[in-house]
Design a protein around this motif. Structure first.
Motif, PDB file in Angstrom:
ATOM      1  N   THR A   1      17.945  -9.409 -35.239  1.00 34.77           N
ATOM      2  CA  THR A   1      17.406  -9.880 -33.964  1.00 34.77           C
ATOM      3  C   THR A   1      17.172 -11.380 -34.095  1.00 34.77           C
ATOM      4  O   THR A   1      17.099 -11.905 -35.208  1.00 34.77           O
ATOM      5  N   PRO A   2      17.026 -12.076 -32.981  1.00 31.31           N
ATOM      6  CA  PRO A   2      16.736 -13.513 -33.087  1.00 31.31           C
ATOM      7  C   PRO A   2      15.454 -13.738 -33.892  1.00 31.31           C
ATOM      8  O   PRO A   2      14.508 -12.951 -33.792  1.00 31.31           O
ATOM      9  N   PRO A   3      15.411 -14.790 -34.702  1.00 30.52           N
ATOM     10  CA  PRO A   3      14.224 -15.044 -35.525  1.00 30.52           C
ATOM     11  C   PRO A   3      12.988 -15.281 -34.659  1.00 30.52           C
ATOM     12  O   PRO A   3      13.069 -15.871 -33.584  1.00 30.52           O
ATOM     13  N   ARG A   4      11.849 -14.799 -35.167  1.00 26.34           N
ATOM     14  CA  ARG A   4      10.579 -15.043 -34.484  1.00 26.34           C
ATOM     15  C   ARG A   4       9.469 -15.067 -35.531  1.00 26.34           C
ATOM     16  O   ARG A   4       9.599 -14.481 -36.599  1.00 26.34           O
ATOM     17  N   LEU A   5       8.407 -15.759 -35.217  1.00 24.34           N
ATOM     18  CA  LEU A   5       7.258 -15.820 -36.108  1.00 24.34           C
ATOM     19  C   LEU A   5       6.324 -14.661 -35.827  1.00 24.34           C
ATOM     20  O   LEU A   5       6.125 -14.273 -34.673  1.00 24.34           O
ATOM     21  N   GLU A   6       5.764 -14.109 -36.895  1.00 20.81           N
ATOM     22  CA  GLU A   6       4.765 -13.061 -36.743  1.00 20.81           C
ATOM     23  C   GLU A   6       3.738 -13.197 -37.856  1.00 20.81           C
ATOM     24  O   GLU A   6       4.017 -13.752 -38.911  1.00 20.81           O
TER      25      GLU A   6
ATOM     26  N   TRP B   1       1.983 -16.673 -41.834  1.00 27.29           N
ATOM     27  CA  TRP B   1       3.087 -16.383 -40.929  1.00 27.29           C
ATOM     28  C   TRP B   1       4.350 -16.084 -41.722  1.00 27.29           C
ATOM     29  O   TRP B   1       4.512 -16.545 -42.842  1.00 27.29           O
TER      30      TRP B   1
ATOM     31  N   VAL C   1       8.819 -15.391 -40.913  1.00 25.32           N
ATOM     32  CA  VAL C   1       9.913 -15.343 -39.944  1.00 25.32           C
ATOM     33  C   VAL C   1      10.486 -13.938 -40.008  1.00 25.32           C
ATOM     34  O   VAL C   1      10.843 -13.443 -41.069  1.00 25.32           O
ATOM     35  N   ARG C   2      10.569 -13.304 -38.856  1.00 22.22           N
ATOM     36  CA  ARG C   2      11.099 -11.943 -38.792  1.00 22.22           C
ATOM     37  C   ARG C   2      12.451 -11.980 -38.093  1.00 22.22           C
ATOM     38  O   ARG C   2      12.575 -12.544 -37.012  1.00 22.22           O
ATOM     39  N   THR C   3      13.446 -11.358 -38.726  1.00 17.50           N
ATOM     40  CA  THR C   3      14.797 -11.323 -38.159  1.00 17.50           C
ATOM     41  C   THR C   3      15.314  -9.898 -38.046  1.00 17.50           C
ATOM     42  O   THR C   3      16.514  -9.674 -38.040  1.00 17.50           O
TER      43      THR C   3
ATOM     44  N   ASP D   1      11.645  -3.973 -34.854  1.00 18.57           N
ATOM     45  CA  ASP D   1      10.456  -3.237 -35.260  1.00 18.57           C
ATOM     46  C   ASP D   1      10.871  -1.922 -35.919  1.00 18.57           C
ATOM     47  O   ASP D   1      11.891  -1.333 -35.565  1.00 18.57           O
TER      48      ASP D   1
END
Length: 197
Positions: free
Chosen positions: A95-100, A106, A108-110, A113
């Motif tokens: 999936t597009p990278p996002r911070l969580e 923090w 980077v989640r790629t 869920d």
């Protein structure tokens, strides 16, 4: 079923390597995934309980297909082929990278869920291998030198000398070599287990 028992347990790399190693040539029946229970054991061992709960018997063949794709990465002819296979896997599942939030900081989640089930696991494994490829290099992706074992590993040793998937295989080869020396016979053939060796 061989499962990671070191500090990498639960990481994307460990998830990927442990899945590849569910095909073990040292067993009479090399496919160690007999059904859903084995798949759930593998996922729960790595803390992916939500993903494990999403899977059913129909997903077992998809897990085997994912294993085959990951296996090809470890058997790639060169790093360009390995990178292409990894990129393809990341494209198919990522999936597009996002911070969580992760712990107190923090990350980077790629990957999707966990409730997405197998696609989340595939993307998580791909992300782990991508990071290992980037941080360590493809030459650290290896196969066990203790033939006939072909289990995979990612060499994280400081001196880049890992040759065996586990101490069991290292001991098995050392014992065979010792017995051969005692008999005066040529030692058993050793595989390199390393890239560029």
């Amino acid at each position: 079923m061989p499962l990671t028992r070191d500090e990498t347990r639960g990481s994307g790399v460990a998830v990927a390597v442990d899945l590849v190693n569910t095909w073990d040539e040292l067993h009479p029946e090399p496919d160690l995934i007999e059904g859903l229970v084995d798949v759930r054991t593998w996922l729960e061992w790595h803390g992916l309980t939500a993903a494990a709960a999403q899977l059913d018997e129909d997903d077992v063949d998809d897990v085997r297909a994912l294993r085959a794709r990951l296996d090809r990465i470890f058997d790639a002819e060169d790093e360009d082929e390995a990178a292409a296979l990894l990129n393809e896997l990341a494209h198919d599942y990522g999936t597009p990278p996002r911070l969580e939030r992760a712990g107190g900081g923090w990350r980077v989640r790629t990957w999707p869920d966990e409730v997405e089930g197998l696609p989340a696991v595939a993307a998580y494994a791909a992300a782990g291998l991508l990071d290992a490829f980037h941080q360590l290099g493809w030459k650290r992706f290896g196969r066990c030198a203790g033939a006939p074992c072909r289990c995979a590993f990612v060499d994280r040793s400081r001196n880049r000398t890992r040759r065996y998937c586990c101490s069991l295989c290292a001991d098995r080869v050392a014992q065979a070599q010792y017995r051969a020396r005692r008999r005066g016979a040529p030692p058993p053939r050793r595989e390199t287990g390393r890239r560029g060796s």
